[in-house]
Design a protein around this motif. Structure first.
Motif, PDB file in Angstrom:
ATOM      1  N   ARG A 141       0.826  -1.217   0.000  1.00  7.48           N
ATOM      2  CA  ARG A 141       0.000   0.000   0.000  1.00  7.48           C
ATOM      3  C   ARG A 141       0.856   1.261   0.000  1.00  7.48           C
ATOM      4  N   SER A 185      -4.929   3.377  -0.351  1.00  3.49           N
ATOM      5  CA  SER A 185      -6.245   2.797  -0.572  1.00  3.49           C
ATOM      6  C   SER A 185      -6.180   1.394  -1.170  1.00  3.49           C
ATOM      7  N   PHE A 186      -5.117   1.121  -1.927  1.00  6.23           N
ATOM      8  CA  PHE A 186      -5.026  -0.140  -2.671  1.00  6.23           C
ATOM      9  C   PHE A 186      -3.848  -0.971  -2.198  1.00  6.23           C
ATOM     10  N   HIS A 240     -13.316   3.251  -0.234  1.00  4.66           N
ATOM     11  CA  HIS A 240     -12.522   2.418  -1.137  1.00  4.66           C
ATOM     12  C   HIS A 240     -13.202   2.296  -2.489  1.00  4.66           C
ATOM     13  N   ASP A 261     -10.018  -1.909  -4.846  1.00  4.37           N
ATOM     14  CA  ASP A 261      -9.257  -1.961  -3.598  1.00  4.37           C
ATOM     15  C   ASP A 261      -9.681  -3.148  -2.742  1.00  4.37           C
ATOM     16  N   SER A 319      -7.214  -2.842  -0.028  1.00  2.00           N
ATOM     17  CA  SER A 319      -7.866  -2.572   1.254  1.00  2.00           C
ATOM     18  C   SER A 319      -7.279  -3.481   2.333  1.00  2.00           C
TER      19      SER A 319
END
Length: 169
Positions: A76, A102-103, A146, A150, A105
């Motif tokens: 992340r 964000s990516f 999200h 994500d 999650s």
């Protein structure tokens, strides 16, 4: 009809309006907190049970999720993907002021790697935890924190690491 590749600001606004009108912000926040707490409690209960039973599976049960959590956290940071509310300039339904990361999650990853760990030890608890993880994924998207990609990535990484860590290695 072709589905959009990414949710737009308008998509998020519609989702959040529907959520607020039909579920309520307080209920959604409580569901997210409850899912997180129940998942953590299941993980701790199984870990304590494995420890009390002197079950050798405890090492894998603890190590696979921990290693995955560290790996996802680093990933992340490297990707530093913006969140929907950063890109589209709206206030998410869940209180969140985090920037980027964000990516994938990490909430969904954590829930699903715990589900994989639970499946390794107890099928019904694993299934229950996985269903909670899928609900959490939906909630993280419809509250604006999200993108679908994500949560899908968090889930997929957890499933793959769980399969590798619990069954292949």
């Amino acid at each position: 009809m072709e589905l959009p590749r990414q949710m737009t600001k308008n998509s998020y606004q519609k989702c959040m309006e529907w959520t607020e009108r039909n579920i309520g912000i307080t209920a959604v926040c409580l569901m997210v907190k409850a899912i997180t707490a129940v998942t953590a409690a299941i993980y701790m209960a199984i870990a304590l049970w494995l420890f009390a039973q002197r079950d050798e599976r405890i090492f894998r049960f603890l190590l696979v999720p921990a290693a995955g959590f560290v790996a996802v956290t680093i990933l992340r940071k490297l990707i530093a993907a913006k969140r929907p509310y950063e890109i589209y300039g709206f206030t998410p339904l869940l209180q969140k002021d985090t920037r980027a990361n964000s990516f994938p999650s990490r909430h969904v990853f954590s829930n699903m790697i715990i589900a994989a760990a639970a499946l390794y030890v107890n099928l019904p608890l694993g299934i229950f935890t996985a269903v909670c993880g899928l609900l959490l994924a939906v909630l993280r998207v419809i509250t604006g924190v999200h993108f679908p990609k994500d949560v899908a990535a968090g889930c997929l990484i957890a499933v793959l690491l769980g399969w590798i860590g619990f069954y292949l290695v």
